[in-house]
Design an enzyme around this catalytic site. Structure first.
Site, mmCIF file in Angstrom:
data_model
loop_
_atom_site.group_PDB
_atom_site.id
_atom_site.type_symbol
_atom_site.label_atom_id
_atom_site.label_comp_id
_atom_site.label_asym_id
_atom_site.label_seq_id
_atom_site.Cartn_x
_atom_site.Cartn_y
_atom_site.Cartn_z
ATOM 1 N N HIS A 1 -9.169 -18.826 10.033
ATOM 2 C CA HIS A 1 -7.830 -19.230 10.458
ATOM 3 C C HIS A 1 -7.028 -18.040 10.975
ATOM 4 C CE1 HIS A 1 -6.346 -18.685 6.089
ATOM 5 N NE2 HIS A 1 -5.567 -17.889 6.788
ATOM 6 N N ASP B 1 3.928 -17.159 10.762
ATOM 7 C CA ASP B 1 3.965 -18.356 9.927
ATOM 8 C C ASP B 1 4.871 -18.160 8.717
ATOM 9 O OD1 ASP B 1 2.336 -16.493 8.639
ATOM 10 O OD2 ASP B 1 0.500 -17.651 8.873
ATOM 11 N N ASN C 1 -11.886 -18.476 6.488
ATOM 12 C CA ASN C 1 -12.462 -19.597 7.251
ATOM 13 C C ASN C 1 -12.160 -19.466 8.741
ATOM 14 O OD1 ASN C 1 -9.766 -20.166 7.327
ATOM 15 N ND2 ASN C 1 -9.902 -22.178 6.350
ATOM 16 N N GLU D 1 -5.666 -23.782 10.863
ATOM 17 C CA GLU D 1 -6.913 -24.002 10.138
ATOM 18 C C GLU D 1 -8.002 -24.511 11.097
ATOM 19 O OE1 GLU D 1 -7.313 -22.931 7.256
ATOM 20 O OE2 GLU D 1 -5.746 -23.492 5.826
HETATM 21 C C1 GLP Z 1 -2.943 -15.804 5.411
HETATM 22 C C2 GLP Z 1 -1.984 -15.718 6.604
HETATM 23 C C3 GLP Z 1 -2.678 -15.195 7.834
HETATM 24 C C4 GLP Z 1 -3.534 -14.010 7.431
HETATM 25 C C5 GLP Z 1 -4.683 -14.491 6.588
HETATM 26 C C6 GLP Z 1 -5.518 -13.382 5.993
HETATM 27 O O1 GLP Z 1 -3.044 -17.063 4.871
HETATM 28 N N1 GLP Z 1 -1.317 -16.951 6.935
HETATM 29 O O2 GLP Z 1 -1.729 -14.858 8.830
HETATM 30 O O3 GLP Z 1 -4.041 -13.361 8.566
HETATM 31 O O4 GLP Z 1 -4.287 -15.421 5.615
HETATM 32 O O5 GLP Z 1 -4.883 -12.810 4.903
HETATM 33 P P1 GLP Z 1 -5.286 -11.405 4.322
HETATM 34 O O6 GLP Z 1 -4.852 -10.413 5.340
HETATM 35 O O7 GLP Z 1 -4.510 -11.276 3.046
HETATM 36 O O8 GLP Z 1 -6.746 -11.426 4.128
#
Ligand code: GLP
Length: 241
Positions: A137, A66, A135, A142
């Site tokens: 995702h 993303d 959440n 989402e």
């Molecule tokens: C972000 C990214 C995801 C990631 C998630 C968790 O928003 N778009 O690809 O897996 O949130 O992030 P983190 O690894 O910092 O907890």
């Protein structure tokens, strides 16, 4: 599903990197889906270490999950900058072989379609490496995103923007839209590596691994995939032990 619970961060990174290396070594032209966020940092550091010790990634193609829409070019929180800083500047994947969605395209929907087509043309992903949001995702898919979704423009939930505000000077700076590979792209990967670390992920990991399969928890859809490896630390695994 293979579940690994690592005793410490070094073991966590080693197991995750070993899983990545099975695909790096096992295919002539492996294709990866890669995540950003804080979760993969120890994995990327371990891959950089292995490259310094002689492992080549020159035959690898990657597609990031993303990218935010509308961050100024070169913004340090853009995922292109993140990937260069934490991985691509330190290993030998040629620049033409790694891909990040174009968050500055004049036509985000067109950029999504082109990104989807590029992944398709590469033969789809051999391994999708994933973190998970609080959440549930995956990428920026989402809750409520259809399981067969392809690359698309996603509206970020308030919860996700708040979680990511820690990387910006205020929540107002966090973009409200992103380009993301869809759940369909991710579930089409031949193998999946789901990673989580830290106590703040314990609740969502319990929901993802032990709760019902539902688009309301996008990560739970991974249970429908035949070849999933999960790597947790003890804190993230606290709710399932
Ligand atoms: C972000 C990214 C995801 C990631 C998630 C968790 O928003 N778009 O690809 O897996 O949130 O992030 P983190 O690894 O910092 O907890």
């Amino acid at each position: 599903m293979k579940l690994h619970i690592a005793r410490d961060i070094a073991e966590w990174a080693r197991i995750a990197a070993d899983t990545v290396m099975e695909t790096v070594a096992g295919k002539p032209r492996p294709v990866f889906i890669l995540p950003t966020g804080s979760t993969p940092l120890p994995l990327y550091a371990e891959l950089v270490r292995r490259h310094a010790a002689g492992v080549s990634f020159a035959h690898v193609t990657t597609f990031n999950l993303d990218e935010y829409i509308g961050l100024p070019a070169g913004h340090p929180e853009g995922y292109r900058a993140f990937m260069k800083k934490n991985l691509f500047d330190h290993i030998d994947i040629p620049e033409g072989q790694w891909h990040i969605p174009d968050g500055l395209a004049a036509d985000p929907d067109g950029a999504a379609a082109r990104y989807d087509a590029a992944l398709e043309a590469a033969g789809g992903a051999d391994l999708a490496v994933l973190g998970v949001g609080h959440n549930g995702h995956i990428g920026f898919n989402e809750p409520g995103t259809p399981a067969n979704s392809r690359t698309h423009v996603a509206e970020l939930s308030e919860k996700t923007r708040r979680a990511n505000a820690r990387f910006f000077s205020s929540i107002d700076e966090v973009p409200s839209r992103a380009l993301t590979l869809g759940l369909g792209n991710i579930l089409s990967a031949r193998r999946i590596l789901l990673m989580a670390r830290g106590a703040d992920k314990a609740d969502i990991i319990r929901e993802v691994l032990r709760g019902p399969v539902t688009t309301l928890v996008p990560g739970s859809l991974l249970k429908q995939h035949a070849d999933v490896t999960v790597v947790l630390d003890e804190a993230a695994a606290a709710g399932i032990q």
